[in-house]
Design an enzyme around this catalytic site. Structure first.
Site, mmCIF file in Angstrom:
data_model
loop_
_atom_site.group_PDB
_atom_site.id
_atom_site.type_symbol
_atom_site.label_atom_id
_atom_site.label_comp_id
_atom_site.label_asym_id
_atom_site.label_seq_id
_atom_site.Cartn_x
_atom_site.Cartn_y
_atom_site.Cartn_z
ATOM 1 N N SER A 1 -8.767 4.787 -7.829
ATOM 2 C CA SER A 1 -9.662 5.601 -7.003
ATOM 3 C C SER A 1 -8.949 6.056 -5.746
ATOM 4 O O SER A 1 -8.062 5.361 -5.232
ATOM 5 C CB SER A 1 -10.907 4.803 -6.610
ATOM 6 O OG SER A 1 -10.608 3.899 -5.550
ATOM 7 N N ASP A 2 -9.325 7.232 -5.249
ATOM 8 C CA ASP A 2 -8.926 7.576 -3.884
ATOM 9 C C ASP A 2 -9.590 6.566 -2.963
ATOM 10 O O ASP A 2 -10.576 5.918 -3.319
ATOM 11 C CB ASP A 2 -9.348 8.999 -3.532
ATOM 12 C CG ASP A 2 -8.491 9.607 -2.417
ATOM 13 O OD1 ASP A 2 -7.843 8.836 -1.684
ATOM 14 O OD2 ASP A 2 -8.466 10.839 -2.291
ATOM 15 N N TRP A 3 -9.040 6.419 -1.777
ATOM 16 C CA TRP A 3 -9.481 5.351 -0.870
ATOM 17 C C TRP A 3 -10.920 5.600 -0.426
ATOM 18 O O TRP A 3 -11.223 6.541 0.295
ATOM 19 C CB TRP A 3 -8.533 5.288 0.321
ATOM 20 C CG TRP A 3 -7.387 4.341 0.143
ATOM 21 C CD1 TRP A 3 -7.006 3.368 1.023
ATOM 22 C CD2 TRP A 3 -6.453 4.239 -0.958
ATOM 23 N NE1 TRP A 3 -5.905 2.677 0.534
ATOM 24 C CE2 TRP A 3 -5.549 3.178 -0.679
ATOM 25 C CE3 TRP A 3 -6.309 4.917 -2.156
ATOM 26 C CZ2 TRP A 3 -4.527 2.811 -1.545
ATOM 27 C CZ3 TRP A 3 -5.295 4.561 -3.031
ATOM 28 C CH2 TRP A 3 -4.427 3.520 -2.724
ATOM 29 N N ALA B 1 -13.414 6.211 -2.586
ATOM 30 C CA ALA B 1 -14.052 7.220 -3.445
ATOM 31 C C ALA B 1 -15.091 6.646 -4.396
ATOM 32 O O ALA B 1 -15.860 7.406 -4.988
ATOM 33 C CB ALA B 1 -12.989 7.967 -4.256
#
Length: 772
Positions: free
Chosen positions: A235-237, A239
């Protein structure tokens, strides 16, 4: 060779059976802000991950959401926008090796690069971090960077999957995209890279795609797997919207991890039968493979620091685009030069946000041109005054050449917000105009992360665009300006004229991609819109001639000769450009040729079915006549071949037959194209949930507006702009516990006493203070 070997995969499968259920659940959330959790008892140490599109950003002390806290000193490489302008994948592979060498020195196992998102519009705040408006260029450059990084055993993570094409509202925005645009434009680099590169990881985007958050979009993640991607989805941070749904969809790692909240939730889901042990194992295995790979790495031979500097300088040099050169203004052959602008002393070398590097060193143009006069002219914010302006004009009169160092200020383009305008600060424009009125040889050296307006273009004799050249971009720029190196860069994006930009729609809660495939040059050229500079454009210090065009079946060929007096490079471009309805110009192939005077090269290309196919509820080869264009830009076409195919006929939505209709498209037209009703998300109303944003509160009652205004006063304006559309759930990634988050929700939903009792105000204020 595969990044994860068969032996490593076998070992990972064997170790999986030795993990307890708790250990497995713990692995699915980061150990902290930058580390994936290892298993020490099995000889698998913790796994360090760092940002890296423009260089290594390893934060060893304080970590933060906004990229405020300092990272270890590192080489700042040219930004991806500069790398794309090289049109030289082999060189970008070397940049990847240099970046991997930095990772080896700092014990970093995975670098979060490259970013291959599409540049949907010229004002995208993160455009400097992406390669191109063309999916082939993004694919080739991204694949080259991955090959370079992973050749030294460091894992690459391609991002952001998918449609992270704007910064406004990026954590909640719904990208509403039709299937044709998704297949032909937005998914293409990810699918090609997943198929061709064996990339170790792929980062899921913050946004929603057609109503579903990317982290929990099973159809999207399955699509990546079906294309051949076999690595870990990360995941993006911050997200992750719904933890369980995300892992059920196929996510492998939630980042960052700052508590045991995710572990507890997953174990409860297993106990209650809402998730299975088989699903858990499937999520853990790709992470275990990465840990095994890293633990088994023998000492690796990193490139020397001097080699890395040379590579960084070479990429900066190769990416410089000569936009204008009249009356022999360039190269500069005299020592009688005046430098103007604060950027000559304080250059723009990189973008801002999570990609921001703490550079080991930064060159200055005033040091390279140490023989030149210098006038401030304007400051780093682009502001001027009469005294600075007068001094610039006075010193300009003393020299044969005036070199104005113009730039888009750092605060004008960054992760977290989109640009508002193509304009440079008016102070810069004013100084250039004033000098041009009294001097006949004015050259502008321009640094920025994307297109800008040039109201003074007709008044100056030369413009050299360096984009964002990194630590060693100033010596590279000087070499090109003085003719010691070729101006070999070409634009990997269209530079539109102000007021004539593609009419995209970018709401903060939802963005309807109404333009469909008519994006970038596919729109500007198809609609015959006047632009400042077209895709693929760039001048040279020499000249080239194309000749002897030939075709045998589907194989085309031609010769390119350097007809000038010095060595130079030409970027040959081959396009498909059909007159069929709802068809667009498409780059099929490019090649950078380096030719000595009078030297020629023969270029041959075999047109494949894949080059001619388009997406209409599946990939089809259309019946009709196809144009294959040979050019030196998307508009400078030197020859056209005609190919006729006996394919299928397709029906198209009439409104989408031509790019010329884009400005008149309606939501109804878009709904017809998508085959469904289009729902545009609106501001949240009570009862609020974890995705409530400050923008929602500003439209609420007195209590909500008061809370929103108080929070916004605690942070600088630009970060406030990002916070306005950041959901309440981002507090989780900053160690704000579930009780406080729920307490805030209770407060906002009118349960004041209950909510206030659970909110840890001290932790909230500490978060704001640490991240501003």
């Amino acid at each position: 060779m595969s990044f994860i070997t068969d032996e490593e995969k076998k070992k990972a499968r064997a170790l999986l059976s030795r993990l307890s259920r708790q250990e497995k659940c713990e692995m699915l959330s980061g150990l902290d802000y930058w580390r994936m959790r290892g298993i020490e008892r099995l000889g698998l140490p913790d796994y360090w991950i760092s940002d890296g599109p423009s260089g290594l950003r390893k934060q060893v002390k304080e970590a933060d959401y906004f990229g405020v806290h300092e990272s270890v000193p590192a080489i700042c490489y040219p930004a991806p926008v500069t790398c794309a302008s090289t049109f030289d994948p082999a060189l970008i592979e070397r940049v990847g090796q240099a970046l991997a060498s930095d990772c080896i020195e700092e014990d970093v196992a995975m670098v979060l690069a490259p970013g291959v998102n599409h540049k949907r519009f010229a004002l995208g705040g993160r455009n400097f971090e992406y390669y191109s408006e063309d999916p082939l260029v993004s694919t080739k450059m991204g694949a080259a960077m991955i090959a370079g990084i992973q050749s030294l055993g460091v894992a690459a993570c391609v991002k952001h999957f998918v449609c992270n094409n704007q910064e406004t509202g990026r954590m909640v925005c719904d990208a509403i995209v039709d299937d044709k645009a998704l297949a032909e434009i937005y998914l293409r680099p990810f699918r090609a890279i997943g198929k061709e590169t064996d990339v170790a990881a792929m980062m899921t985007a913050y946004n929603r795609l057609n109503g579903v958050y990317c982290t929990e979009n099973k159809a999207l993640l399955d699509l990546g797997r079906s294309a051949g991607f076999g690595g870990a989805y990360i995941s993006d941070w911050g997200a992750v919207n719904d933890v369980l749904k995300s892992f059920q969809a196929g996510l492998n790692l939630e980042m960052p991890g700052v508590s045991d909240e995710t572990t507890t939730l997953l174990e409860r889901a297993l106990d209650e039968g809402r998730w299975t042990e088989g699903g858990l194992d499937a999520c853990v295995l790709p992470l275990l493979e990465l840990l095994v790979h890293q633990a088994g790495q023998s000492p690796r031979a990193a490139l020397s620091r001097s080699e890395r500097k040379q590579i960084a300088r070479a990429a900066a040099e190769s990416g410089i685009v000569l936009l204008k050169n009249e009356n022999g203004a360039l190269p500069i052959r005299t020592r009688s030069v005046t430098l103007v602008g604060a950027f000559a002393k304080h250059p723009r070398i990189q973008g801002t946000g999570s990609s921001k590097v703490n550079p080991l060193e930064v060159e200055r143009l005033v040091d390279v041109f140490d023989h030149a006069y210098y006038a401030k002219g304007f400051d780093e914010e682009g502001k001027t005054n009469e005294a600075w302006c007068a001094q610039a004009v006075s010193l300009a009169r003393k020299s044969e050449v005036v070199l104005v160092c113009a730039a888009l200020p750092a605060q004008a383009e960054s992760e977290g917000f989109d640009r508002k305008t193509l304009a440079l600060p008016e102070g810069i424009n004013e100084v250039i105009r004033r000098i041009a009125q009294v001097h006949e040889r004015v050259v502008v050296a321009l640094a920025c992360g994307g297109p800008v307006a040039m109201p003074w273009l007709e008044q100056v004799q030369g413009v050299a665009l360096s984009y964002l050249g990194g630590s060693y971009g100033q010596s590279a720029l000087a070499r090109v300006l003085q003719g010691q190196a070729e101006a070999g860069g070409r634009l990997a994006e269209t530079w539109p004229r102000p007021g004539l930009e593609i009419p995209v729609r970018t709401g903060w809660k939802a963005s309807a991609y109404v333009e469909s495939v008519y994006t970038g040059y596919k729109y500007y050229n198809g609609a015959q819109v006047d632009v400042l500079f077209p895709f693929g454009y760039g001048l040279s210090y020499t000249t080239f001639a194309y000749s002897e065009f030939e075709r045998t079946g589907r194989r085309i060929g031609f010769r390119v000769r350097n007809t000038g007096k010095r060595r130079g490079s030409e970027v040959v471009q081959i396009y498909r450009n059909d007159a069929l309805p709802f068809s667009t110009q498409k780059l099929l192939y490019f090649e950078k040729l380096d030719l000595a005077p009078n030297e020629e090269a023969f270029v041959s290309y075999l047109v494949q079915d894949e080059d001619l196919m388009e997406y209409f509820d599946g990939w089809v080869l259309r019946k009709g006549v196809h144009q294959i264009e040979v050019g030196s830009s998307s508009r400078a076409i030197h020859h056209r071949f005609l190919l006729e195919t006996d394919g299928v006929s397709v029906s198209v939505v009439p409104a989408y037959a031509s790019a010329k209709n884009v400005g008149r498209l309606t939501r109804s037209d878009f709904a017809s194209l998508c085959g469904r009703e289009i729902f545009m998300a609106e501001s949240a109303r009570k009862p609020y949930d974890q995705n409530v944003c400050l923008n929602d509160l500003m439209e609420g009652g007195w209590m909500e507006r008061t809370v929103a205004r108080w929070l916004l006063k605690q942070v600088p304006a630009r970060q406030g702009e990002l916070l306005q559309t950041a959901p309440l759930r981002i507090l989780k990634m900053n160690a704000i516990d579930a009780a406080t988050r729920q307490g805030l929700l209770d407060l906002l939903n009118g349960h004041v006493v209950r909510g206030a009792r659970h909110v840890d105000w001290r932790a909230l204020l500490a978060f704001l203070k640490e991240n501003t």
